[in-house]
Design a protein around this motif. Sequence first.
Motif, short mmCIF file in Angstrom:
data_model
loop_
_atom_site.label_atom_id
_atom_site.label_comp_id
_atom_site.label_asym_id
_atom_site.label_seq_id
_atom_site.Cartn_x
_atom_site.Cartn_y
_atom_site.Cartn_z
N ALA A 1 22.91 30.38 40.17
CA ALA A 1 21.73 30.67 39.99
C ALA A 1 21.24 30.71 42.09
O ALA A 1 20.53 31.45 42.56
CB ALA A 1 20.79 29.27 39.38
N SER A 2 21.78 29.72 42.72
CA SER A 2 21.64 29.92 44.21
C SER A 2 22.18 31.48 44.73
O SER A 2 21.41 32.03 45.94
CB SER A 2 22.86 29.32 44.72
OG SER A 2 22.43 29.36 46.31
N ALA A 3 22.80 31.91 44.20
CA ALA A 3 23.60 33.68 44.53
C ALA A 3 22.94 34.25 44.34
O ALA A 3 22.31 35.56 45.07
CB ALA A 3 24.74 33.71 44.12
N THR A 4 22.03 33.95 42.81
CA THR A 4 20.73 35.32 42.97
C THR A 4 19.93 34.98 43.57
O THR A 4 18.81 36.37 44.43
CB THR A 4 20.68 35.06 41.30
OG1 THR A 4 20.28 33.98 41.43
CG2 THR A 4 21.64 35.66 40.38
N ARG A 5 18.77 33.68 43.71
CA ARG A 5 18.43 33.47 44.81
C ARG A 5 18.55 33.99 46.69
O ARG A 5 17.85 34.31 47.11
CB ARG A 5 17.93 32.07 44.89
CG ARG A 5 17.37 31.48 43.69
CD ARG A 5 16.93 30.27 44.59
NE ARG A 5 17.62 29.46 44.91
CZ ARG A 5 18.23 28.83 43.58
NH1 ARG A 5 18.20 28.52 42.37
NH2 ARG A 5 19.37 27.19 43.98
N HIS A 6 19.51 34.01 46.71
CA HIS A 6 19.45 34.65 48.09
C HIS A 6 19.85 35.51 48.00
O HIS A 6 19.56 36.65 48.91
CB HIS A 6 21.21 33.67 48.39
CG HIS A 6 21.63 35.05 49.63
ND1 HIS A 6 22.11 36.01 50.40
CD2 HIS A 6 21.96 33.38 51.14
CE1 HIS A 6 22.51 35.38 51.49
NE2 HIS A 6 21.94 34.61 51.66
N PHE A 7 20.15 36.68 47.20
CA PHE A 7 20.21 38.31 46.60
C PHE A 7 19.06 38.83 47.45
O PHE A 7 18.55 38.91 47.86
CB PHE A 7 20.88 38.33 45.73
CG PHE A 7 20.77 40.26 45.30
CD1 PHE A 7 21.58 40.54 46.44
CD2 PHE A 7 20.21 40.52 44.78
CE1 PHE A 7 21.58 41.97 45.69
CE2 PHE A 7 19.43 42.31 44.23
CZ PHE A 7 20.58 43.22 45.08
N GLU A 8 17.80 37.61 45.87
CA GLU A 8 16.33 38.34 46.18
C GLU A 8 15.45 38.21 47.13
O GLU A 8 14.79 38.36 47.80
CB GLU A 8 15.92 37.38 45.14
CG GLU A 8 16.38 38.14 43.56
CD GLU A 8 15.30 38.10 42.51
OE1 GLU A 8 14.84 39.15 41.85
OE2 GLU A 8 15.93 36.95 42.08
N GLU A 9 15.78 36.40 47.36
CA GLU A 9 14.76 35.93 48.16
C GLU A 9 15.21 35.70 49.69
O GLU A 9 14.36 35.88 50.78
CB GLU A 9 14.55 34.12 47.35
CG GLU A 9 14.58 34.07 47.11
CD GLU A 9 13.59 32.87 46.11
OE1 GLU A 9 14.29 32.13 46.95
OE2 GLU A 9 13.41 32.52 45.24
N GLU A 10 16.80 35.66 50.14
CA GLU A 10 16.98 35.39 51.48
C GLU A 10 17.20 37.07 52.15
O GLU A 10 17.21 37.44 53.52
CB GLU A 10 17.69 34.95 51.36
CG GLU A 10 17.65 33.53 51.38
CD GLU A 10 16.99 33.03 52.86
OE1 GLU A 10 16.77 32.73 54.20
OE2 GLU A 10 16.25 32.09 52.30
N TRP A 11 17.55 38.27 51.13
CA TRP A 11 18.12 39.36 51.75
C TRP A 11 17.30 40.33 50.67
O TRP A 11 16.41 40.85 52.03
CB TRP A 11 19.17 39.79 51.04
CG TRP A 11 20.03 40.85 51.83
CD1 TRP A 11 20.48 41.29 52.48
CD2 TRP A 11 20.24 42.50 50.56
NE1 TRP A 11 20.97 42.31 53.25
CE2 TRP A 11 20.58 43.45 51.36
CE3 TRP A 11 19.75 42.65 49.34
CZ2 TRP A 11 20.71 44.81 51.35
CZ3 TRP A 11 20.51 43.79 49.17
CH2 TRP A 11 20.61 44.85 50.14
N GLY A 12 16.02 39.49 50.20
CA GLY A 12 15.48 41.06 49.52
C GLY A 12 15.95 41.97 48.60
O GLY A 12 15.04 42.85 48.72
N GLY A 13 16.72 41.53 48.13
CA GLY A 13 16.96 42.84 47.25
C GLY A 13 15.95 42.61 45.62
O GLY A 13 15.11 41.55 46.05
N HIS A 14 16.88 43.42 45.20
CA HIS A 14 15.65 43.59 43.70
C HIS A 14 16.29 43.70 42.33
O HIS A 14 18.00 44.62 42.67
CB HIS A 14 14.74 44.62 43.64
CG HIS A 14 13.53 44.46 44.75
ND1 HIS A 14 12.40 43.32 44.68
CD2 HIS A 14 13.56 45.69 45.92
CE1 HIS A 14 11.61 44.17 46.04
NE2 HIS A 14 12.83 44.90 46.31
N LEU A 15 16.13 42.90 41.34
CA LEU A 15 17.05 43.09 40.19
C LEU A 15 16.12 43.52 39.23
O LEU A 15 15.23 43.24 38.85
CB LEU A 15 17.51 40.96 39.07
CG LEU A 15 18.39 40.65 40.77
CD1 LEU A 15 18.77 39.19 40.45
CD2 LEU A 15 20.13 41.25 41.06
#
Length: 429
Positions: A23-37
């Motif tokens: 969960a922390s890894a996916t949050r980092h991808f979306e919120e910190e890096w600005g990626g989209h899922l």
Amino acid sequence: MTSSNLERYLQAATRENTRRTYASATRHFEEEWGGHLPASSDAVARYVADHAAKFSNNTLRQRLAALGRWHAEHGFQDPTRHDLVRRTMRGVRAVHGAREQQAAPLQIEELACVVVALTEQRAQARAAGDVGDERRLTRDLALLLLGFWRAFRGDELVRLEVQYVTQQPGVGMTVHLPSSKGDRENEGTTFPVPALSRLCPVEAMRDWLQISGLTEGPVFRGITRWGQVGESGLHPNSLIRLLRQILEQGGMPDASRFSGHSLRRGLAGWANANGWDVKTLMAYVGWRDVNSAMRYIDANDAFSARRLESGIAATLPISSPASAPIPKPAPVRMHFELHMVLIPYRGRTAGLKGARRHIEEVCLARYQATCLDEDRSRYAFWLEAAGQDDEWLDECIAEILDELHRIADNHRCALEASICDSTTGRSWD
């Protein structure tokens, strides 16, 4: 089965620590890096490239595993399996091939010094009527000695429960873990703990359970400043800080170099120095992968000189000519087991049959595969290796899995597949 029951079993299938990490890894991808899922393979590759210099290779692999799990759980194609992402990771390993950071092992001499210091402090607290300190020091001694002699990971220590501790007077005790990181099938593991003449973990545990009055629930818990034992167990994230505090209170200089894995590494290094063979060490610690154990084999002989010299003396006669040819390593036949489930899109069984036939006749036939069950979901196959390392094996297995997913996708099927090394227990999915 109700949806609540289904959710309960799905939650139980994955360790809480893994869920939290993913969960922390996916949050980092979306919120910190600005990626989209859901993400594209190009986005994932750029994410890896942007963090290659900041994260270790292990962390990057963990982030990819989390993203892959998210896509699988939500019914999307996994972009982390794309060739672009795999080539990016190979490039990262080539450019940033840093040696893996390992926890400093707690040597048995250091353990003995800390135990003596904590035992003296406990006696002083008892004499002064300080119940809080006495309980805290008793808990710390039990945690330290049990963690060392059973080579427990930090998460295993915090999940131990009193009702699964069985005392065997004069012999030792057993502790049972219903599940652990190495227990992929959640069958549970019982660990025997020996009674020792010195630095005894059984005596330390008996003292802790007596002074705490615990009869069920977590073994290791927080203690208030007034000596009250908490209701809940220690949090995994607090264990490293607690261990460092224990070692510092026991007089260890630079306690910050130790972590929750230091107890495990300390026992493994001590066992190796005292002549334990790899098989015995693996059985005692609970390793299924020989590579995990091999990290510790030469812990006290950094350049392996002792082992190399003894091997030369035993196998190479003094009169052997210097020009004798070096024999090529003999091929090793490695046995694997494939578990796969094919699910046709929209119930199209024709695609299912075509995918299975293509997988069996084109892909698996190259590896002399044989079907192991009537459902055609389990296959045994073989690879021949001669001196190749783990990276070669990882790449080879990844190519097989990629081909299986590609065949399934071409036949409009979803595929769930995993491959297990029958000898070491390593698995890939």
